[in-house]
Design a protein around this motif. Structure first.
Motif, PDB file in Angstrom:
ATOM      1  N   PRO A 111       0.605  -1.134   0.157  1.00  0.00           N
ATOM      2  CA  PRO A 111       0.149  -0.664   0.042  1.00  0.00           C
ATOM      3  C   PRO A 111       0.833   1.004   0.004  1.00  0.00           C
ATOM      4  O   PRO A 111       2.127   0.917   0.210  1.00  0.00           O
ATOM      5  N   ALA A 112      -0.237   2.451  -0.272  1.00  0.00           N
ATOM      6  CA  ALA A 112       0.337   3.731   0.269  1.00  0.00           C
ATOM      7  C   ALA A 112       0.346   4.177   1.513  1.00  0.00           C
ATOM      8  O   ALA A 112      -0.904   4.203   2.036  1.00  0.00           O
ATOM      9  N   LEU A 113       1.128   4.858   2.277  1.00  0.00           N
ATOM     10  CA  LEU A 113       0.840   5.942   3.408  1.00  0.00           C
ATOM     11  C   LEU A 113       0.458   7.082   3.315  1.00  0.00           C
ATOM     12  O   LEU A 113       1.448   7.463   2.566  1.00  0.00           O
ATOM     13  N   VAL A 114      -0.561   7.223   3.573  1.00  0.00           N
ATOM     14  CA  VAL A 114      -1.162   8.523   3.316  1.00  0.00           C
ATOM     15  C   VAL A 114      -1.417   9.054   4.937  1.00  0.00           C
ATOM     16  O   VAL A 114      -1.157   8.322   5.742  1.00  0.00           O
ATOM     17  N   GLY A 115      -0.500  10.510   4.696  1.00  0.00           N
ATOM     18  CA  GLY A 115      -0.178  11.048   6.036  1.00  0.00           C
ATOM     19  C   GLY A 115       0.612  11.501   6.367  1.00  0.00           C
ATOM     20  O   GLY A 115       0.762  12.317   7.326  1.00  0.00           O
ATOM     21  N   ARG A 116       1.783  10.929   5.452  1.00  0.00           N
ATOM     22  CA  ARG A 116       3.193  11.560   5.572  1.00  0.00           C
ATOM     23  C   ARG A 116       3.768  12.933   5.657  1.00  0.00           C
ATOM     24  O   ARG A 116       3.489  14.385   6.058  1.00  0.00           O
ATOM     25  N   GLY A 151      -1.466   7.565  10.467  1.00  0.00           N
ATOM     26  CA  GLY A 151      -2.292   7.645   8.669  1.00  0.00           C
ATOM     27  C   GLY A 151      -2.728   6.630   8.875  1.00  0.00           C
ATOM     28  O   GLY A 151      -3.193   6.276   9.505  1.00  0.00           O
ATOM     29  N   TYR A 152      -2.971   6.417   7.114  1.00  0.00           N
ATOM     30  CA  TYR A 152      -4.091   4.622   6.711  1.00  0.00           C
ATOM     31  C   TYR A 152      -3.613   4.743   5.882  1.00  0.00           C
ATOM     32  O   TYR A 152      -2.643   5.766   4.807  1.00  0.00           O
ATOM     33  N   LYS A 153      -3.709   3.891   5.534  1.00  0.00           N
ATOM     34  CA  LYS A 153      -2.988   2.911   3.730  1.00  0.00           C
ATOM     35  C   LYS A 153      -4.173   2.795   2.823  1.00  0.00           C
ATOM     36  O   LYS A 153      -5.084   2.505   3.523  1.00  0.00           O
ATOM     37  N   VAL A 154      -3.753   2.753   1.736  1.00  0.00           N
ATOM     38  CA  VAL A 154      -4.677   2.982   0.289  1.00  0.00           C
ATOM     39  C   VAL A 154      -3.929   2.046  -0.527  1.00  0.00           C
ATOM     40  O   VAL A 154      -2.848   2.038  -0.912  1.00  0.00           O
ATOM     41  N   ALA A 155      -4.756   0.845  -0.550  1.00  0.00           N
ATOM     42  CA  ALA A 155      -4.010  -0.455  -1.027  1.00  0.00           C
ATOM     43  C   ALA A 155      -4.256   0.034  -2.891  1.00  0.00           C
ATOM     44  O   ALA A 155      -4.606   0.227  -3.314  1.00  0.00           O
ATOM     45  N   PHE A 156      -3.453  -1.216  -3.628  1.00  0.00           N
ATOM     46  CA  PHE A 156      -3.129  -1.180  -5.161  1.00  0.00           C
ATOM     47  C   PHE A 156      -2.671  -2.265  -5.329  1.00  0.00           C
ATOM     48  O   PHE A 156      -1.545  -2.582  -4.949  1.00  0.00           O
ATOM     49  N   GLN A 157      -3.045  -3.598  -6.787  1.00  0.00           N
ATOM     50  CA  GLN A 157      -2.284  -3.673  -6.731  1.00  0.00           C
ATOM     51  C   GLN A 157      -2.580  -3.666  -9.056  1.00  0.00           C
ATOM     52  O   GLN A 157      -3.933  -3.774  -9.026  1.00  0.00           O
ATOM     53  N   ALA A 158      -1.491  -4.385  -9.246  1.00  0.00           N
ATOM     54  CA  ALA A 158      -1.582  -4.277 -10.495  1.00  0.00           C
ATOM     55  C   ALA A 158      -0.304  -5.588 -10.743  1.00  0.00           C
ATOM     56  O   ALA A 158       0.609  -6.384 -10.154  1.00  0.00           O
ATOM     57  N   LYS A 159      -1.134  -6.190 -13.082  1.00  0.00           N
ATOM     58  CA  LYS A 159      -0.016  -6.819 -13.299  1.00  0.00           C
ATOM     59  C   LYS A 159       0.917  -6.371 -14.143  1.00  0.00           C
ATOM     60  O   LYS A 159       0.570  -5.493 -14.583  1.00  0.00           O
ATOM     61  N   GLY A 160       1.875  -6.999 -14.301  1.00  0.00           N
ATOM     62  CA  GLY A 160       2.870  -6.268 -14.741  1.00  0.00           C
ATOM     63  C   GLY A 160       4.044  -7.474 -16.800  1.00  0.00           C
ATOM     64  O   GLY A 160       2.294  -7.879 -16.417  1.00  0.00           O
ATOM     65  N   ARG A 161       4.591  -6.896 -17.166  1.00  0.00           N
ATOM     66  CA  ARG A 161       4.916  -7.261 -18.326  1.00  0.00           C
ATOM     67  C   ARG A 161       5.909  -7.508 -17.721  1.00  0.00           C
ATOM     68  O   ARG A 161       7.243  -6.401 -18.710  1.00  0.00           O
TER      69      ARG A 161
END
Length: 254
Positions: free
Chosen positions: A89-94, A108-118
């Motif tokens: 995740p990203a940490l929001v609050g810094r 702070g709080y965490k923001v999730a994200f997922q993706a596939k690469g190549r």
């Protein structure tokens, strides 16, 4: 800022400049801490970013190329992320703590994200970059033998959450280019190299059969007011205006 670009054989469908800062992602962080004008400006930036992210998502690109100044970086080379999967995740609050004092935001709080690469495209792009400039301008970074997702943080997660508000990038694959730390001390020397490598990327896209979109992870000047990291600077506003003019015209000489 999002804009459609002229299509080529490989089709670069469009591009957007999206912020990676806390206050654009969550303007409420300024409530009670800054002026009403600053809060309204952050809210406008968030709405514009959401619109630009929706524009990128609507393009239906096979690959989204993301450039970031806040990623896993080398000293001098562009780092191309080479894993098959990526995850926050990203940490929001810094930014709150940096602007208003350590501890102002707490954990702070965490923001999730997922993706596939190549991974194949990552290797190919590094080869193309290095062929254009003989002194090795790019390297592919991979982690844990590609058995686990490569970690992403605020420089990748927050701009991509405008594109994928659900926290998962569906359909498109992500190709991340992390800028070297030399940008902090030698940005003037790097500008010509970056324009040249941009042309290499454009040629690769043109000669490909895939559809591409480009996202630039960025932020406003960090020096509009006194803070615990950079401090205030009288040219902060002029810097931002110049960047905005370039983004609107794509004329680097303005």
């Amino acid at each position: 800022l999002g804009r459609e670009v002229s299509k080529t054989a490989g089709e670069l469908l469009g591009a957007a400049i999206l912020p990676h800062g806390d206050f654009a992602f969550d303007p409420s962080l300024l409530s009670g801490r800054s002026t009403d004008a600053a809060l309204k400006a952050a809210e406008a930036l968030m709405q514009g970013s959401l619109a630009a992210g929706e524009f990128v998502a609507s393009l239906g690109a096979d690959v989204i190329v993301l450039t970031t100044p806040h990623g896993i970086a080398t000293d001098r080379q562009i780092a191309v992320y080479g894993n098959s999967e990526f995850e926050g995740p990203a940490l929001v609050g810094r930014d709150v703590n940096a602007s208003f004092g350590d501890g102002a935001m707490g954990p702070g709080y965490k923001v999730a994200f997922q993706a596939k690469g190549r991974p194949d495209l990552a290797r190919r792009l590094a080869v193309e970059f290095n062929a254009a400039r003989a002194n090795g301008e790019a390297t592919v970074l991979s982690s844990w033998a590609d058995d686990l997702p490569m970690p992403l943080r605020w420089g990748e997660v927050l701009p991509m959450r405008y594109v994928a508000p659900s926290g998962r990038l569906e359909g498109s694959r992500l190709l991340v280019l992390s800028l070297p730390t030399a940008r902090q001390t030698a940005s003037g020397k790097l500008k010509d190299k970056m324009r040249e490598l941009g042309k290499v990327l454009g040629t690769m896209i043109k000669n490909d059969k895939l559809k591409y979109a480009l996202v630039v992870s960025t932020d406003l000047s960090h020096r509009h007011w006194q803070n615990t990291t950079f401090g205030a600077h009288p040219l902060a506003k002029s810097f931002d205006e110049g960047c905005g003019q370039y983004a609107a015209t794509l004329d680097w000489e303005v």
